[in-house]
Design a protein around this motif. Sequence first.
Motif, PDB file in Angstrom:
ATOM      1  N   GLU A  25     -10.742  -5.594  -3.028  1.00 59.68           N
ATOM      2  CA  GLU A  25     -10.376  -4.472  -2.168  1.00 59.68           C
ATOM      3  C   GLU A  25      -9.250  -3.659  -2.798  1.00 59.68           C
ATOM      4  OE1 GLU A  25      -9.541  -6.029   1.737  1.00 59.68           O
ATOM      5  OE2 GLU A  25      -7.957  -4.529   1.942  1.00 59.68           O
ATOM      6  N   VAL A  26      -8.233  -4.397  -3.288  1.00 58.62           N
ATOM      7  CA  VAL A  26      -7.076  -3.720  -3.873  1.00 58.62           C
ATOM      8  C   VAL A  26      -7.491  -2.953  -5.122  1.00 58.62           C
ATOM      9  CG1 VAL A  26      -4.904  -4.138  -5.051  1.00 58.62           C
ATOM     10  CG2 VAL A  26      -5.383  -5.289  -2.927  1.00 58.62           C
ATOM     11  N   SER A  45       1.803   2.870  -3.280  1.00 59.94           N
ATOM     12  CA  SER A  45       0.778   3.683  -3.955  1.00 59.94           C
ATOM     13  C   SER A  45       0.665   5.044  -3.299  1.00 59.94           C
ATOM     14  CB  SER A  45      -0.589   3.005  -3.931  1.00 59.94           C
ATOM     15  OG  SER A  45      -0.509   1.682  -3.564  1.00 59.94           O
ATOM     16  N   GLN A  46       0.804   5.090  -1.968  1.00 57.86           N
ATOM     17  CA  GLN A  46       0.703   6.387  -1.301  1.00 57.86           C
ATOM     18  C   GLN A  46       1.860   7.286  -1.676  1.00 57.86           C
ATOM     19  OE1 GLN A  46       0.519   5.095   2.671  1.00 57.86           O
ATOM     20  NE2 GLN A  46      -1.643   4.589   2.587  1.00 57.86           N
ATOM     21  N   GLU A  83       4.908  -2.668   3.895  1.00 60.91           N
ATOM     22  CA  GLU A  83       3.720  -3.094   4.623  1.00 60.91           C
ATOM     23  C   GLU A  83       4.104  -4.271   5.504  1.00 60.91           C
ATOM     24  OE1 GLU A  83       0.485  -2.815   1.594  1.00 60.91           O
ATOM     25  OE2 GLU A  83      -0.373  -4.295   2.936  1.00 60.91           O
ATOM     26  N   LYS A 134       0.817  -1.220   0.000  1.00 59.39           N
ATOM     27  CA  LYS A 134       0.000   0.000   0.000  1.00 59.39           C
ATOM     28  C   LYS A 134       0.840   1.254   0.000  1.00 59.39           C
ATOM     29  CE  LYS A 134      -3.232  -0.935   3.113  1.00 59.39           C
ATOM     30  NZ  LYS A 134      -4.150  -0.765   4.247  1.00 59.39           N
ATOM     31  N   PHE A 182      -9.750   4.386  -7.034  1.00 62.71           N
ATOM     32  CA  PHE A 182      -9.840   5.714  -6.418  1.00 62.71           C
ATOM     33  C   PHE A 182      -8.598   6.533  -6.693  1.00 62.71           C
ATOM     34  CE2 PHE A 182     -13.730   6.050  -4.524  1.00 62.71           C
ATOM     35  CZ  PHE A 182     -14.067   4.982  -3.709  1.00 62.71           C
ATOM     36  N   LEU A 183      -7.461   5.842  -6.575  1.00 59.82           N
ATOM     37  CA  LEU A 183      -6.183   6.526  -6.756  1.00 59.82           C
ATOM     38  C   LEU A 183      -6.064   7.081  -8.169  1.00 59.82           C
ATOM     39  CD1 LEU A 183      -3.843   6.775  -4.768  1.00 59.82           C
ATOM     40  CD2 LEU A 183      -2.727   4.929  -5.966  1.00 59.82           C
ATOM     41  N   THR A 241     -10.420  -1.705  -5.923  1.00 55.97           N
ATOM     42  CA  THR A 241     -11.201  -0.485  -5.626  1.00 55.97           C
ATOM     43  C   THR A 241     -10.282   0.632  -5.180  1.00 55.97           C
ATOM     44  OG1 THR A 241     -12.134  -2.056  -4.040  1.00 55.97           O
ATOM     45  CG2 THR A 241     -13.607  -0.351  -4.899  1.00 55.97           C
ATOM     46  N   ARG A 242      -9.314   0.245  -4.348  1.00 60.81           N
ATOM     47  CA  ARG A 242      -8.391   1.271  -3.853  1.00 60.81           C
ATOM     48  C   ARG A 242      -7.644   1.927  -5.004  1.00 60.81           C
ATOM     49  NH1 ARG A 242      -3.139   0.531  -2.297  1.00 60.81           N
ATOM     50  NH2 ARG A 242      -3.365  -1.727  -2.176  1.00 60.81           N
ATOM     51  N   THR A 243      -7.145   1.092  -5.933  1.00 58.38           N
ATOM     52  CA  THR A 243      -6.371   1.674  -7.019  1.00 58.38           C
ATOM     53  C   THR A 243      -7.259   2.468  -7.965  1.00 58.38           C
ATOM     54  OG1 THR A 243      -6.556  -0.407  -8.186  1.00 58.38           O
ATOM     55  CG2 THR A 243      -4.541  -0.012  -6.966  1.00 58.38           C
ATOM     56  N   LYS A 292      -8.406 -10.807  -1.607  1.00 61.26           N
ATOM     57  CA  LYS A 292      -8.114  -9.383  -1.403  1.00 61.26           C
ATOM     58  C   LYS A 292      -8.201  -8.611  -2.711  1.00 61.26           C
ATOM     59  CE  LYS A 292      -5.797  -9.298   2.844  1.00 61.26           C
ATOM     60  NZ  LYS A 292      -4.468  -9.610   3.266  1.00 61.26           N
TER      61      LYS A 292
END
Lengths: 230, 534
Positions: free
Chosen positions: A159-160, A103-104, B113, A100, A166-167, A162-164, A156
């Motif tokens: 979830e991953v 990506s941040q 992580e 994660k 948004f990014l 969807t997160r990407t 997972k």
Amino acid sequence: MASLDRVKVLVLGDSGVGKSSLVHLLCQNQVLGNPSWTVGCSVDVRVHDYKEGTPEEKTYYIELWDVGGSVGSASSVKSTRAVFYHSVNGIILVHDLTNKKSSQNLYRWTLEALNKDSSPTGVIVTNGDYDREQFAENPVPLLMIGTKFDQIPENKRNEVLTRTAFLSEDFNAEEINLDCTNPRYLAAGSSNAVKLSRFFDKVKWYHFPVNIITGFTDRKRFNFKSLHYD
Amino acid sequence: MCCSLEESLNDDVVQTPTDSCAAPYTQWRKRGLLLFLFISSLFRFMTEAVTSLFFFSVEPKLISLLLSPCLHPCPVTVTMSFVVDSVIMFTSQVFFFGFGWLFFMRQLFKDYEVRQYVVQVVFSVTFAFSCTMFELIIFEILGALSSSSRYFHWKLNLYVILLVLIFVVPFYIGYFVVSNIRLLQRQKLLFACVVWFTFMYFFWKLGDPFPILSPKHGILSIEQLISRVGVIGVTLMALLSGFGAVNCPYTYMSYFLRNVTDSDILALERRLLQTMDMIVSKKKRIAMTRRQMYQRGEDQSKQTGFWGMIKSVTSSPPGSENLSLIQQEVDALEELSRQLFLETVDLQATKERIEYSKTFQGKYFNFLGYFFSIYCVWKIFMATINIVFDRVGKTDPVTRGIEITVNYLGIQFDVKFWSQHISFILVGIIIVTSIRGLLITLTKFFYAISSSKSSNVIVLVLAQIMGMYFVSSVLLMRMSMPLEYRTIVTQVLGELQFNFYHRWFDVIFLVSALSSILFLYLAHKQAPEKHMTM
């Protein structure tokens, strides 16, 4: 101007996400056998057919500049890296889908590259702040690529993804998720390949209006929308 | 140890301009830390210098007569105080565990992580138990808690630390190394045990060449394990100490800074970009040639079969020969670009240091650098004297200092009271600086060599090093404490040949310091020559 002939795309991302493997895959259509740490910057060239399939098809070279290092490097490394950020036509942001933090860190990478960009569009980005509006007006084309897709466990995956998603909305960029050790993700005709070639077309188009007024920039953006085959 | 603390502060301070505007709180914290550093370094230097200067002085028997055993608080009932003491110890351990956890999350693993929480737990546990050992020494000096419960906790702590350092951490290191290798995925546990047994074998063999044990110890006694851990830890301490003692003045003093101008950097950057342009043009040629060959159907990989192989050996098309030539040129240019990049980074770092040395803090560090270079030379000199004359120090700096002030300077003061407080402050400073210095060195090391695959293994290795380092600093700290506090350490750690450890420390320190001097001298000489060729 000599820069009219050159199309330069930066490949940015944290250390170890797979930028060198990605660049090798994009340029040589082969998987990189022995990836090792990139010291400084490594360049490779991709032969791109602009507007493939149309009568206006032309072949261009796209230089992919793979800049090594991490966001938290010493300031001497950062100032040396800044040398590579001049007159950039596009940026490919690479992050690791299993990590994660990579990506941040992409926000910081973009700020670093755009701060040092000497292009006359003059995007003044304040140090340390991230403002979505600035990215919306920023004309430099961005593409987000998530690597190590095969290493995410099945449960997972949603979830991953969807997160990407948004990014990539934040960056106003297209998104590709792949595994650099498997060329079938970029096979001709797949949606990833289409996105990639759209991005490279955008990059080629972007470098023409270098010294212009905002009026023309808006028209350019309108032209981008017409290229979307949704 | 003290040096790496300042170095770390140096790094903190140099990087401030590029950070987003720091809150005033952090500025005050940095100033307070600077002040503390200055006072502590002065204090440390003074105690060591003063006591060492007088090493030909009189017998310390006078002082031991003057000092009577410190008073301990009388316990009300034995069990009641024991419970209270255990609660205090447990709370402090939980506190240290939390600190280790936070340090791991915020500093070490800030770019990764955490997927295996075992690693974080093991690291925090090692850190917590090592800090508890130091805490017990402080309690020993202050006379807090009852002596029986102190003794019990010493023993308990020691057993747990040894268990962790010898069984738990090496096993997990083996486990994570094995899980990185793809071939051995199926029998992970088995191979991890194999790795652990090899580690135990070499660990045991380590004790043979050293005269660290007296023959009356059994095979499975605690002294066997402690002695070996001590040897490894003392070697590490001496290596770090030697290198730090030499590197510290070298980095602080602006005398060693090469003169770098902006035009030097610009010229180098221009060369770098030119090299990159040449690489790009050559790669374009390669790509175009390859594309033409592909379109003409002269694909080399299509040559299959017996005759195909013969054909490809005898007559390769001219395009591919050209290609391999250009590829070689590209490889050479890429190597050149890497070197130019590294040189530019070096020059930029030097330029920043020159700018920093003109500020007030830079001048302070420059002054400190001269100070530390004298200290470093002194330490090397003392180490040589110790080895050559086989001198074994019998008293600690505090007692010596007090004895000097009482005898030579004629200042009369309450020796008992002051010796306790001064040794508390001295030992406290040594502990805090060594912990912080080690953590910062470990962090730097971790950032330099870790990648996303090997981060778990490296953190565990660092936890192992940290544990061994702290255990052996307890061993060596015995020398810095007055006699009556030494007894507990001697009691708990058993009948080790403490003098051997000090001698071994001196030897390794000398070797490390001298080789760092040689290394830095060569590196310094080589650098200006590189710039001359431009």
